[in-house]
Scaffold this motif. Sequence first.
Motif, mmCIF file in Angstrom:
data_model
loop_
_atom_site.group_PDB
_atom_site.id
_atom_site.type_symbol
_atom_site.label_atom_id
_atom_site.label_comp_id
_atom_site.label_asym_id
_atom_site.label_seq_id
_atom_site.Cartn_x
_atom_site.Cartn_y
_atom_site.Cartn_z
ATOM 1 N N ASP A 74 -15.121 46.214 -3.825
ATOM 2 C CA ASP A 74 -15.448 45.878 -5.213
ATOM 3 C C ASP A 74 -14.526 44.801 -5.787
ATOM 4 O O ASP A 74 -14.585 44.495 -6.966
ATOM 5 N N LYS A 75 -13.666 44.209 -4.925
ATOM 6 C CA LYS A 75 -12.744 43.133 -5.266
ATOM 7 C C LYS A 75 -11.552 43.588 -6.101
ATOM 8 O O LYS A 75 -10.820 42.765 -6.633
ATOM 9 N N SER A 76 -11.358 44.896 -6.227
ATOM 10 C CA SER A 76 -10.100 45.381 -6.782
ATOM 11 C C SER A 76 -9.101 45.402 -5.631
ATOM 12 O O SER A 76 -9.481 45.256 -4.467
ATOM 13 N N PRO A 96 -7.074 45.053 -10.917
ATOM 14 C CA PRO A 96 -8.483 45.315 -11.207
ATOM 15 C C PRO A 96 -9.458 44.351 -10.535
ATOM 16 O O PRO A 96 -10.554 44.742 -10.165
ATOM 17 N N TYR A 97 -9.050 43.076 -10.386
ATOM 18 C CA TYR A 97 -9.946 42.110 -9.745
ATOM 19 C C TYR A 97 -9.122 41.022 -9.070
ATOM 20 O O TYR A 97 -8.125 40.557 -9.608
ATOM 21 N N THR A 98 -9.581 40.608 -7.903
ATOM 22 C CA THR A 98 -9.007 39.463 -7.219
ATOM 23 C C THR A 98 -10.076 38.771 -6.389
ATOM 24 O O THR A 98 -11.003 39.416 -5.906
ATOM 25 N N ASP A 99 -9.921 37.476 -6.246
ATOM 26 C CA ASP A 99 -10.798 36.734 -5.347
ATOM 27 C C ASP A 99 -10.032 36.337 -4.078
ATOM 28 O O ASP A 99 -10.422 35.406 -3.369
#
Length: 120
Positions: A74-76, A96-99
């Motif tokens: 989920d890209k967390s 919470p989010y990373t690319d």
Amino acid sequence: MALTQAELDAFTGTENIYQHSFGKINYTDGVKYLATEGQAFWLIDAIASHQTRQLLSQQDLQEFQLWQLTVSEDKSAVLTCQSDSDIEPVVRQEIPYTDFPLNSTKLYLVDKVLMLPSEY
């Protein structure tokens, strides 16, 4: 072209040492490549921000730290720090989010120099 683990594994030493802007750590050519190609200077910032008196008061973390970033589907992500791979992490940061382009990466902080495992 996306960053690959094979590209990182090709780094087996460094010609340059770069000083992080916080002044707490330095890093190698391989880490600079990871940060540039993986758009992950934030990862160096996160590791540098954890270099506190509380963390460094632990004798086994003064000379060597194993940092691991694990990215979920989920890209967390979770960033952890431990003194060895079989020891419970002393730092656990939820992201919470990373690319970040890889599923996971490991970095070593040895005597205040952040490096790829292949550069150790």
